[in-house]
Design a protein around this motif. Structure first.
Motif, short mmCIF file in Angstrom:
data_model
loop_
_atom_site.label_atom_id
_atom_site.label_comp_id
_atom_site.label_asym_id
_atom_site.label_seq_id
_atom_site.Cartn_x
_atom_site.Cartn_y
_atom_site.Cartn_z
N ARG A 164 0.83 -1.21 0.00
CA ARG A 164 0.00 0.00 0.00
C ARG A 164 0.87 1.25 0.00
NH1 ARG A 164 -2.97 -2.82 3.84
NH2 ARG A 164 -2.28 -1.43 5.52
N ALA A 165 1.95 1.22 0.76
CA ALA A 165 2.84 2.38 0.80
C ALA A 165 3.40 2.68 -0.59
CB ALA A 165 3.98 2.13 1.79
N GLU A 166 3.83 1.63 -1.29
CA GLU A 166 4.43 1.84 -2.61
C GLU A 166 3.38 2.23 -3.65
OE1 GLU A 166 8.13 0.31 -5.20
OE2 GLU A 166 7.75 -0.36 -3.17
N ASN A 167 2.24 1.56 -3.63
CA ASN A 167 1.20 1.83 -4.63
C ASN A 167 0.51 3.16 -4.40
OD1 ASN A 167 -0.04 -1.60 -5.10
ND2 ASN A 167 1.89 -0.65 -5.65
N ASP A 168 0.03 3.37 -3.18
CA ASP A 168 -0.86 4.50 -2.90
C ASP A 168 -0.12 5.76 -2.45
OD1 ASP A 168 -2.86 2.69 -3.47
OD2 ASP A 168 -3.26 2.22 -1.36
N TYR A 169 0.99 5.58 -1.73
CA TYR A 169 1.70 6.76 -1.22
C TYR A 169 2.81 7.20 -2.16
CZ TYR A 169 3.14 10.06 2.36
OH TYR A 169 3.42 11.22 3.05
N VAL A 170 3.64 6.24 -2.58
CA VAL A 170 4.74 6.58 -3.48
C VAL A 170 4.23 6.74 -4.92
CG1 VAL A 170 6.99 5.83 -4.39
CG2 VAL A 170 6.39 5.41 -1.99
N GLY A 171 3.23 5.93 -5.30
CA GLY A 171 2.66 6.02 -6.63
C GLY A 171 3.32 5.12 -7.65
N ALA A 172 3.97 4.03 -7.19
CA ALA A 172 4.58 3.06 -8.10
C ALA A 172 3.64 1.87 -8.23
CB ALA A 172 5.94 2.61 -7.58
N PRO A 173 3.17 1.54 -9.44
CA PRO A 173 2.13 0.51 -9.61
C PRO A 173 2.69 -0.91 -9.61
CG PRO A 173 2.69 1.42 -11.75
CD PRO A 173 3.54 2.18 -10.72
N THR A 174 3.37 -1.29 -8.54
CA THR A 174 3.98 -2.61 -8.47
C THR A 174 3.02 -3.63 -7.89
OG1 THR A 174 4.84 -2.23 -6.25
CG2 THR A 174 6.24 -1.56 -8.10
N GLY A 175 3.33 -4.92 -8.09
CA GLY A 175 2.62 -5.98 -7.41
C GLY A 175 3.24 -6.22 -6.05
#
Length: 372
Positions: free
Chosen positions: A151-162
């Motif tokens: 969630r931190a990477e997808n929603d906060y940082v904005g990187a669309p990783t799995g």
């Protein structure tokens, strides 16, 4: 020794001792690239190189962050909605874990090379999450830690990783590879003790998951899955590939479908200790990533070709691509020969000198020093 160094650095930075220190490894994917978000299996391992995070609580709702790799000292509200740079990974995971009610002093010693495609961001997220949770007296499960880091990477940082990187970093174990199957949300350990060594080649060509090319591959795959009427593109099958009219989409899907097959064959090779067969599958994976998925680059191709010419059993790019690192499965006694050959090939091509890391399978995220 490293933990003591990190604790001393924290004391110098903040004038007090940390209450918690946690670490998490970098990772490489042995095979199964760009499959996690397409419902396919991957085979990662943790690396010996690690990121360390030391933490002590505050009472003013502030996060004060310092890094051994950066001269900047940052101070932000623990519930800040938007923070840039490396601090975003720490702030994001603290918020995702629901621990934003207080504040923390945080020191990071990130020994996983940045921009090398070795999951330095996941290592930072997971080490920070473990250290902050321990300092706050919280005990999230490992599954909760993975979910918070994603969630931190997808929603906060904005990187669309799995979730592959975070799962690898948290659940890795020494002497084992991790079979990650997102279809059922499962993972299992398999012994990974190859003859010879796994050599990690840092090409020094930086990559970023937040870039547009990675997101473009995901959009293409999502659209292709919808066109074919499947929920998991990795299971579409070879016949379905040929039904796709757009030649670019067809190539992308061909990589996904054939890579899933290669993962199954690679698991058979590991069980049979067929390292030559495993090496051939690594090399075939690289060719697919280079030609069909088009995520390789000149530096990665030079590294792979030079390693193979020098006697590696197999070699491939690892990670998201567009730069980063390659891996080579090297027979015993040929490590120096392969290193020298790759270094010479980079010099001949006018490229910056590459770096090399030990690819021994290592343990996942752990609290090194805790409140208890």
């Amino acid at each position: 020794m490293v933990v003591e160094t990190v604790m001393s650095s924290f004391s110098r930075a903040f004038g007090r001792d940390p209450e918690s220190v946690a670490s998490a490894p970098g990772r490489v994917n042995l095979i199964g690239e760009h499959l996690d978000y397409n419902g396919g299996r991957s085979l990662p391992i943790g690396l010996p190189v690690r990121t360390y995070v030391a933490v002590a609580p505050r009472t003013d709702g502030r996060l004060v962050l310092v890094s051994e790799q950066s001269p900047d000292r940052m101070e932000v509200a623990v519930d800040a909605p938007d923070v840039g740079g490396w601090a975003a990974y720490v702030v994001g995971v603290v918020q995702a874990l629901g621990l934003a009610g207080t504040g923390y002093d945080v020191l990071v010693d990130g020994r996983v090379p940045l921009g090398a495609g070795l999951s330095s961001s996941a290592a930072l997220e997971c080490a920070a999450g473990l250290a902050v949770a321990d300092a706050a007296g919280a005990t999230p499960s490992r599954e909760e830690l993975v979910a918070a880091a994603v969630r931190a990477e997808n929603d906060y940082v904005g990187a669309p990783t799995g979730a592959l990187d975070q799962t690898s970093v948290v659940f890795a174990r020494a002497g084992h590879a991790l079979v990650v199957d997102p279809a059922g949300g499962s993972h299992r350990l398999v012994p990974w003790e190859p003859e010879g060594q796994l050599l990690v080649i840092d090409t020094r060509a930086e990559h970023s998951h937040a870039g547009g090319e990675y997101a473009d591959r995901r959009r293409t795959c999502d659209a292709a899955a919808a066109e074919l009427g499947v929920t998991r593109l990795a299971t579409a099958g070879a016949d379905a590939v040929e039904r796709l009219l757009d030649p670019v989409v067809r190539r992308r899907v061909r990589h996904v479908v054939t890579e899933e097959v290669r993962v199954g064959q690679a698991l058979d090779a590991v069980e049979a200790r067929d390292w030559q067969g495993f090496g051939r599958l690594m090399t075939a994976s690289h060719a697919s990533l280079r030609d069909d998925y088009e995520v390789s680059c000149r530096e990665l191709d030079v590294a792979v070709e030079a390693a193979l010419d020098a006697g590696a059993l197999g070699a491939r790019m690892t990670g998201g691509g567009f730069g980063g690192s390659a891996i080579a499965l090297v027979p015993a006694g040929l490590g120096d020969t392969v290193r020298d050959a790759v270094t010479a090939a980079f010099a001949d091509a006018g490229l910056a000198e590459p770096g090399f890391l030990d690819g021994t399978a290592s343990d996942g995220a752990v609290v090194e020093v805790g409140r208890s």
